[in-house]
Write a protein that holds these residues in place. Structure first.
Motif: not given
Length: 231
Positions: A37, A41-42
């Motif tokens: 995750e 996300e990044y």
């Protein structure tokens, strides 16, 4: 293109080619966070064809449950003794505190650490350095102890090296659709090494040269991910 961290150059020349080292700023990774995750996300929108994503070994280890509060580690007498002879540097405490040495004894085995300490004690007399970690191995080298510049709560924790870093790199590459190569790195202001990657040996050697000045920094930058891009 993102800005470099303070005091670091955004681009570097290696083997006649220029490479940008683009830091990715994130929130602080906590125990219990899911690495998949976090990467989605990044990093998912930050990489493109031809890039390499490099991931600090510390966030991989934290998401694997391999961080321990100093107050919860009870060093044995051997750890107290051995830690006194470790040279501390401004860039990290290494195994120079009883708690980090205790974790090295647990990770690497008492016999291996004792052998590494004995050999390095002899070779230091002849001006040779680095034998302790060459013998103790990557698991010992990758142990991070707390420093004043470490982001809380890890200023009061010991973080071990990650498990199966090469498998992690392969998994992250698949997670991102196979677009970038991926490397799990242990880089600090004294140098570093590649713990696992999707590169061949020559590629790993080149990456160490590209990251030699530790472009992600070693303090409160909160940039545990980065992208290498040819420019």
């Amino acid at each position: 293109m993102s800005e470099a961290n303070a005091g670091k150059a955004l681009t570097v020349q290696v083997e006649g080619s220029s490479f940008a080292r683009i830091p990715i700023r994130t929130r602080v990774v906590m125990p219990g966070d899911d690495l998949d995750e976090f990467i989605r996300e990044y990093a998912a929108d930050a990489v493109r064809e031809g890039d390499l994503l490099f991931v600090t070994e510390k966030i991989v280890a934290i998401t694997q449950g391999r961080s321990y509060l100093v107050e919860d580690i009870k060093p044995r007498k051997l750890a107290l003794f051995l830690s006194k002879y470790v040279t501390r540097t401004p860039y990290g405490i290494g195994l120079g505190m009883p708690e980090t040495m205790e974790m090295a004894l647990r990770e690497c085995g008492t016999i291996r650490i004792l052998f590494a300490a004995a050999v390095s004690a002899v070779t230091k007399l002849f001006g040779r350095k680095g034998d302790f970690y060459r013998i103790a191995g990557d698991k010992a080298r990758a142990i991070d102890g707390p420093t004043s510049g470490t982001i809380p709560p890890y200023n009061k924790a010991v973080v071990l090296g990650p498990e199966r870093p090469r498998e992690v790199a392969q998994h992250v590459k698949s997670l991102l659709g196979g677009v970038p190569d991926v490397a799990v790195v242990d880089i600090n202001d004294l140098g570093g090494n590649i713990l696992g990657s999707t590169l061949d040996k020559e590629g790993e050697k080149r990456l160490v040269a590209i990251l030699r000045d530790n472009p992600l920094g070693q303090g409160h930058q909160s940039t545990p991910l980065g992208v290498v891009r040819a420019v």
